[in-house]
Design a protein around this motif. Structure first.
Motif, short mmCIF file in Angstrom:
data_model
loop_
_atom_site.label_atom_id
_atom_site.label_comp_id
_atom_site.label_asym_id
_atom_site.label_seq_id
_atom_site.Cartn_x
_atom_site.Cartn_y
_atom_site.Cartn_z
N LEU A 118 59.35 80.43 37.48
CA LEU A 118 59.75 79.04 37.73
C LEU A 118 60.58 78.93 39.01
N GLU A 119 61.31 79.97 39.36
CA GLU A 119 62.03 79.95 40.63
C GLU A 119 61.05 80.06 41.79
N ILE A 120 60.02 80.88 41.61
CA ILE A 120 58.97 80.98 42.63
C ILE A 120 58.30 79.62 42.80
N GLN A 121 58.08 78.94 41.68
CA GLN A 121 57.48 77.61 41.72
C GLN A 121 58.35 76.66 42.53
N SER A 122 59.67 76.78 42.36
CA SER A 122 60.59 75.93 43.12
C SER A 122 60.46 76.20 44.62
N ARG A 123 60.30 77.46 44.98
CA ARG A 123 60.14 77.79 46.39
C ARG A 123 58.84 77.18 46.94
N LEU A 124 57.83 77.17 46.10
CA LEU A 124 56.52 76.69 46.53
C LEU A 124 56.48 75.16 46.63
N THR A 125 57.41 74.49 45.95
CA THR A 125 57.40 73.02 45.97
C THR A 125 58.61 72.46 46.73
N ALA A 126 59.82 72.67 46.21
CA ALA A 126 61.01 72.07 46.81
C ALA A 126 61.24 72.57 48.23
N ASP A 127 61.12 73.88 48.44
CA ASP A 127 61.37 74.43 49.77
C ASP A 127 60.33 73.96 50.77
N THR A 128 59.08 73.87 50.35
CA THR A 128 58.04 73.43 51.28
C THR A 128 58.16 71.94 51.57
N ILE A 129 58.66 71.16 50.61
CA ILE A 129 58.90 69.74 50.87
C ILE A 129 59.97 69.58 51.96
N LEU A 130 60.99 70.44 51.90
CA LEU A 130 62.02 70.41 52.93
C LEU A 130 61.44 70.75 54.30
N LEU A 131 60.57 71.76 54.32
CA LEU A 131 59.92 72.12 55.58
C LEU A 131 59.05 70.97 56.10
N GLN A 132 58.37 70.29 55.17
CA GLN A 132 57.54 69.16 55.57
C GLN A 132 58.40 68.07 56.22
N THR A 133 59.57 67.82 55.64
CA THR A 133 60.48 66.80 56.19
C THR A 133 60.92 67.17 57.60
N VAL A 134 61.26 68.45 57.77
CA VAL A 134 61.75 68.90 59.07
C VAL A 134 60.63 68.90 60.12
N ILE A 135 59.49 69.52 59.77
CA ILE A 135 58.38 69.61 60.74
C ILE A 135 57.76 68.24 60.99
#
Length: 585
Positions: A118-135
């Motif tokens: 579930l932590e890996i899932q968080s990296r795959l969703t929440a972290d990538t959403i943050l990258l999407q916002t920045v990029i």
């Protein structure tokens, strides 16, 4: 920390490279928006000095139309920039998710035992959403503001060098707090991402086990513990926001303070006739542009720090190597596969129990087409042997050969394509029953699916469901009984039609009647196939060709049921206890 920032730049660059045309369009549109915004300052100067100051309605109308034309051009350029930058952000994040997911699928199962799914899932969703916002937003805004800051400073020098000196003095004063607070924000951003991932992992774990939670009235404890997780995440986020807030506050005070001093000096110059009102208005406009650009950049740096932390977590996943990989030059099995298995001096030790081997010098030869049962007390190594056969892990010593070929020399896809697995706990996925059965054979026809379900005695309850084979199941098959789930798992194995069957107490969840019919189906399925059966209930394997008795990772005895009752004290004791218990019921 410098390395973390470069990780983000490298990752973004790596995934942006395939989209050079789109990146070019975005940069052109971004440059246009910055240039038009800077040109508006000259439009304001012309409007005041050559429109309002001349008291000419015709000139005023002309320069108002010029100004409106600039506004329309800015709107069009902004839309173009927003579209392409957002497109790039969404495209890059989709590519990152695909790359990470594809990588995770090939990692050895032990990786997920030491890393919470579930932590890996968080990296795959929440972290990538943050990258999407920045990029897709912050990065382009930062780049636009850098262009506007540089262009604004150039226009400031052109308009009035003396007033520009006041603005320039403020620049080092602004950069200093960015460097000081930026480091703190970066560290706290990584902590925030970790805390948020912990919150998501805990929620997923509790909700997936909601029946156990409610059965044991554990809700108060879980509420308190979740509150602690949430408070920890809040406290770290609060510290991060304080540092970002202080950064923005200091920048605003310094920038706007410099603008105030500049207005005072410039106002005196207008009064004394050294500059026009239009020039001062344009200078104020460019000062605000430069000040706003510096302020925005300082704020975006906080987002970039968070993105750096998220990037580090994603890069960690991408750089996680699998301990189990296909050889560079794999061997080939002779087709058709007979299913002979030779286990020689096999030893395996779990990293957490280095002094207690799960399998110790195990030697066992399984004939092609034979049904071999594996029995023994818990911890004897039965399930571990299945994991080694499928190369979910590799043995520490010894070897396993399939039709005379060491399985470590085979390509993983070819090796695992020889086995059909039915585990003790059936694994079903969210989706229709038909999709779950096709998991073993994606190109199976409807007729083949029905035949497999009938062989597993699952067709009767499937057709009774509202949508039959298209009935959608909840996560992990929620909505079906344990016996129904197991029959679907058996039907899936039947549909796979593999030369070797691995049955981990496949009938354990069935009632007596279902067990009888499924056992009949399995017996037909076993004909001509090598079958290994992990058995906890000895009554289900009395008719196996041979039974291997495992104890503490070693082979204690091997033979038929009757032979073992005579020569194996352990088997005799297990059988006597089970059959006596059955007779007493």
């Amino acid at each position: 920390m410098e390395r973390t920032r470069w990780q983000f730049v490298k990752l973004a660059g790596q995934f942006l490279t395939p989209y050079k045309p789109q990146l070019f369009y975005a940069l052109i549109a971004l440059t246009c928006t910055a240039a038009i915004t800077l040109s508006i300052g000259q439009g304001v100067r012309l409007l005041i000095d050559h429109g309002i100051a001349t008291a000419s309605a015709r000139l005023l109308e002309h320069y108002v139309l010029v100004f409106l034309g600039m506004v329309i051009a800015l709107a069009v350029a902004t839309f173009t920039r927003y579209y392409w930058v957002s497109w790039l952000g969404e495209r890059v994040v989709a590519d990152i998710r695909i790359r990470v997911f594809n990588h995770l699928l090939d990692l050895h199962p032990a990786f997920f035992e030491h890393n919470r799914a579930l932590e890996i899932q968080s990296r795959l969703t929440a972290d990538t959403i943050l990258l999407q916002t920045v990029i897709g937003s912050s990065f382009s805004i930062a780049l636009r503001n850098i262009i506007m800051m540089i262009g604004g400073i150039v226009w400031l020098f052109i308009t009035n060098p003396k007033l520009t000196a006041i603005v320039i003095i403020a620049v080092p004063l602004v950069i200093a707090p960015i460097l000081v607070f930026g480091r703190r924000v970066r560290n706290l951003s990584r902590k925030t991402q970790d805390k948020v991932a912990g919150v998501g992992a805990y929620v997923g774990e509790i909700l997936s086990q909601i029946k156990i939670v409610q059965a044991y009235n554990h809700q108060p404890h879980d509420r308190n513990r979740f509150g602690e997780y949430a408070e920890d995440a809040f406290n770290v986020a609060k510290q991060r926001n304080i540092q970002r807030g202080l950064l923005i506050t200091v920048v605003i005070v310094l920038v706007l303070g410099a603008v105030g001093v500049m207005l005072w000096v410039g106002g005196l110059d207008v009064i004394e006739g050294r500059i026009t009102g239009g020039e001062l208005a344009a200078f104020v406009f460019y000062s605000v542009i430069v000040g706003n650009a510096v302020s925005s950049i300082s704020e975006i740096i906080g987002e970039l720090q968070r993105a750096a932390g998220a990037t580090q977590r994603i890069v960690e996943l991408l750089h996680s190597g699998s301990l189990i990989e296909s050889p560079t030059r794999p061997a080939k099995l002779i087709r058709p596969v007979n299913g002979r298995i030779d286990i020689d001096s096999l030893k395996f030790t779990y990293p957490s129990r280095v002094h207690s081997p799960a399998l110790d010098k195990l030697t066992l030869h399984v004939r092609a087409g034979e049904t071999l049962a594996l029995v023994g007390p818990s911890g004897a190594g039965k399930s571990t042997l299945f994991d080694l056969l499928l190369r979910f892990a590799d043995c520490t010593e010894g070897s396993i050969k399939l039709d005379g070929v060491d399985i470590r020399t085979l390509e993983l896809h070819e090796l695992r394509g020889c086995f059909a697995l039915v585990s003790q706990t059936p694994s079903l996925f969210y989706g229709s029953i038909s999709e779950n059965l096709k998991y073993a054979k994606p190109d199976a026809t409807d007729a083949q699916i029905v035949d497999a379900a009938k062989a597993a005695h699952a067709d009767e309850f499937i057709v009774a469901l509202p949508d039959g084979y298209e009935t959608r199941l909840g996560d992990a098959g929620i909505g079906l009984s344990g016996g129904q789930k197991q029959r679907l798992a058996i039907a899936r194995a039947i549909l796979a039609d593999r030369p070797i069957l691995l049955l981990d107490e496949a009938t354990s969840a069935l009632d007596a009647q279902s067990e009888f019919w499924v056992q009949q189906a399995l017996e037909k399925l076993m004909i001509g196939r090598t079958t290994l059966v992990i058995a906890h209930r000895l009554a289900t394997v009395k008719n196996a060709d041979r039974i291997a008795v495992l104890n503490h990772g070693t082979l204690e005895a091997l033979g038929t049921h009757q032979e073992l009752m005579q020569k194996s004290a352990l088997y005799h004791r297990l059988a006597s206890l089970q059959f006596k218990y059955t007779e007493d019921q």
